[in-house]
Design a protein around this motif. Sequence first.
Motif, PDB file in Angstrom:
ATOM      1  N   TRP A  15      34.455   3.881 -15.260  1.00 12.42           N
ATOM      2  CA  TRP A  15      33.398   4.311 -16.515  1.00 12.42           C
ATOM      3  C   TRP A  15      33.963   4.410 -17.676  1.00 12.42           C
ATOM      4  O   TRP A  15      33.410   4.244 -18.668  1.00 12.42           O
ATOM      5  CB  TRP A  15      32.958   5.465 -15.853  1.00 12.42           C
ATOM      6  N   THR A  16      35.213   4.700 -17.695  1.00 12.20           N
ATOM      7  CA  THR A  16      35.907   5.180 -19.121  1.00 12.20           C
ATOM      8  C   THR A  16      35.764   4.036 -20.169  1.00 12.20           C
ATOM      9  O   THR A  16      35.050   4.133 -21.258  1.00 12.20           O
ATOM     10  CB  THR A  16      37.412   5.405 -18.802  1.00 12.20           C
ATOM     11  N   PRO A  17      36.150   2.622 -19.903  1.00  8.54           N
ATOM     12  CA  PRO A  17      35.956   1.585 -20.840  1.00  8.54           C
ATOM     13  C   PRO A  17      34.383   1.402 -21.098  1.00  8.54           C
ATOM     14  O   PRO A  17      34.117   0.913 -22.348  1.00  8.54           O
ATOM     15  CB  PRO A  17      36.423   0.396 -19.924  1.00  8.54           C
ATOM     16  N   ARG A  18      33.597   1.364 -20.131  1.00 11.14           N
ATOM     17  CA  ARG A  18      32.176   1.470 -20.282  1.00 11.14           C
ATOM     18  C   ARG A  18      31.384   2.493 -21.342  1.00 11.14           C
ATOM     19  O   ARG A  18      30.869   2.266 -22.242  1.00 11.14           O
ATOM     20  CB  ARG A  18      31.303   1.394 -18.953  1.00 11.14           C
ATOM     21  N   SER A  19      32.189   3.800 -21.276  1.00 13.21           N
ATOM     22  CA  SER A  19      31.810   4.906 -22.240  1.00 13.21           C
ATOM     23  C   SER A  19      32.183   4.375 -23.469  1.00 13.21           C
ATOM     24  O   SER A  19      31.451   4.732 -24.497  1.00 13.21           O
ATOM     25  CB  SER A  19      32.256   6.286 -21.801  1.00 13.21           C
ATOM     26  N   ARG A  20      33.377   3.921 -23.703  1.00 13.18           N
ATOM     27  CA  ARG A  20      34.064   3.483 -24.850  1.00 13.18           C
ATOM     28  C   ARG A  20      33.044   2.268 -25.607  1.00 13.18           C
ATOM     29  O   ARG A  20      32.668   2.464 -26.701  1.00 13.18           O
ATOM     30  CB  ARG A  20      35.570   3.037 -24.998  1.00 13.18           C
ATOM     31  N   THR A  21      32.605   1.394 -24.730  1.00 13.48           N
ATOM     32  CA  THR A  21      31.698   0.257 -25.428  1.00 13.48           C
ATOM     33  C   THR A  21      30.482   1.078 -25.917  1.00 13.48           C
ATOM     34  O   THR A  21      30.154   0.563 -26.805  1.00 13.48           O
ATOM     35  CB  THR A  21      31.644  -0.608 -24.130  1.00 13.48           C
TER      36      THR A  21
END
Length: 386
Positions: A15-21
Motif C-alpha cells: 500500500w505504501t507506494p500506492r499511497s505515495r502515488t
Amino acid sequence: MNHADHAWDESPARWTPRSRTVLLAWGTVATVAVLQSALQYAMVGALEREWRTALLQFPRWLSWVFATPVVAACVTRWPLRAPHRPKQLVAHVAAACAITLVLESLWTQLAIAIEPTRVEPARLALISARRDVIGPLSRLLSGAITYTAVASVLLLIRSQQHTQRSLLRSAALERDLARARVQAIKMQVHPHFLFNALNTIHVLIDEAPDAARTVVVRLSDMLRMTLARATETEVALSQELELLRHYLAIETVRFQDRLDVRWDVATPTITAAVPDLILQPLVENAVKHGIARAEGVHTLIIRTTTVDDLLVLEVINEGPPCTDAPEHGLGVGLATVRERLGTLYGTSAQLSLDREGCNGTVARITLPFRPGTTNSCCVADDSSAG
C-alpha cells in the motif's frame, strides 16, 4: 471479497507506494489549483488581498488524498455490473454527495479558522440558508465530477491489473501444458532404447555372460540418470553426452569391433542447454538403419559446433555401402525429436536427415545456443566409446 482482485485492498507493504502515488497526484492537482486561482486574482489586481483564498485551494484538493481510499472501497463494493447496475449507480451518486459534503464542510471550517474576519461562513458553507443555491450546487457538481474521475481511474487500473493477471495465468498455463507435452513426448523415447538394451542382454546371457553383466551395469547407470532428470526439459550438453556414452557403451558391446565411435565436441558447447534425451534417438536411428543392416566397420561421429548464435548437433554415420537404406520418413524416434524441438523452440530449431547416397547419413539438429550449467562429463576427442 478476494483481496487479489482489488487494486487498493492490499497489505501495508504494497500500500505504501500506492499511497505515495495518490499523494503525488493530488499534490499536483492542488498545486495547479492554487496557481490557477492566484493567476485569476492577479489578472483582476486582487492577488495581494486574496492570496490566502488562493492558498486555501491547496488543502481543499489535497483532502481528496483521504477520500481516494473511500472511493476505491465504493468501486469495489459497487462495480457497476449487470444486473444491479442501476442500483449501484444510485449508490455511487449518494457516495459522491456524501464525500463532497464532508470535504467541503471540513474546508469551510478551515477557511473560517484561517480568516474569521474576512470569510463569511454562510458564503462558504455547502448547505446554506441563502436562497442562492448556485454556489453550493456548483461545489456539489464539482465534487461529483471529481468522484467520477477518481472512480474511473480506479476502475481502469483494476481492469488493467485484471487483464495482466489473466495474461500471466494464460501464459503460465500454456507453459505448463507445453512442458507436460514435452515430457509426454520424451517418455515415448525411453521404451525404445530400454527394449533394445534388454534384447541385447537376452542375447548375450548365453553367448557372453561378462558382456551381459557390463550391459546391465551401463543400463542401470542410464536409468538412474534418466530418472534423476525425468522432469527436466533441458539439460547441459555435457549431461546429454554422458548419458549418450552409456548408451554407446551398450551398443559397442553388442556390435563389438563393427562400431567405432568418435567424438568431436567443441569445448564452448558443453555448457549449452539442450533438450534432455535429444541425441539418443539420432544415434539409435544410425545404429538401426546403418550398422545393424550392413557388414563391416561403421564409424559413428558425434559432433557439436556453434554457427553464429546456433548450436549444431550432428550424428554422422560413416560406413561401407549398404543394401537397405531406409527411404521412408523419419520413423517414430526421430519424429518425436522433431516434435519436441517444435514444442520447445518453434521454428528456431530444425532437424534434418541428409543421406550421402548409401555411404553415410548425417542427422543434424540446429537450435538456439544458450549457455547452461557446467556438469562433469567425460568428453573424448577421437576415441571409442567402449
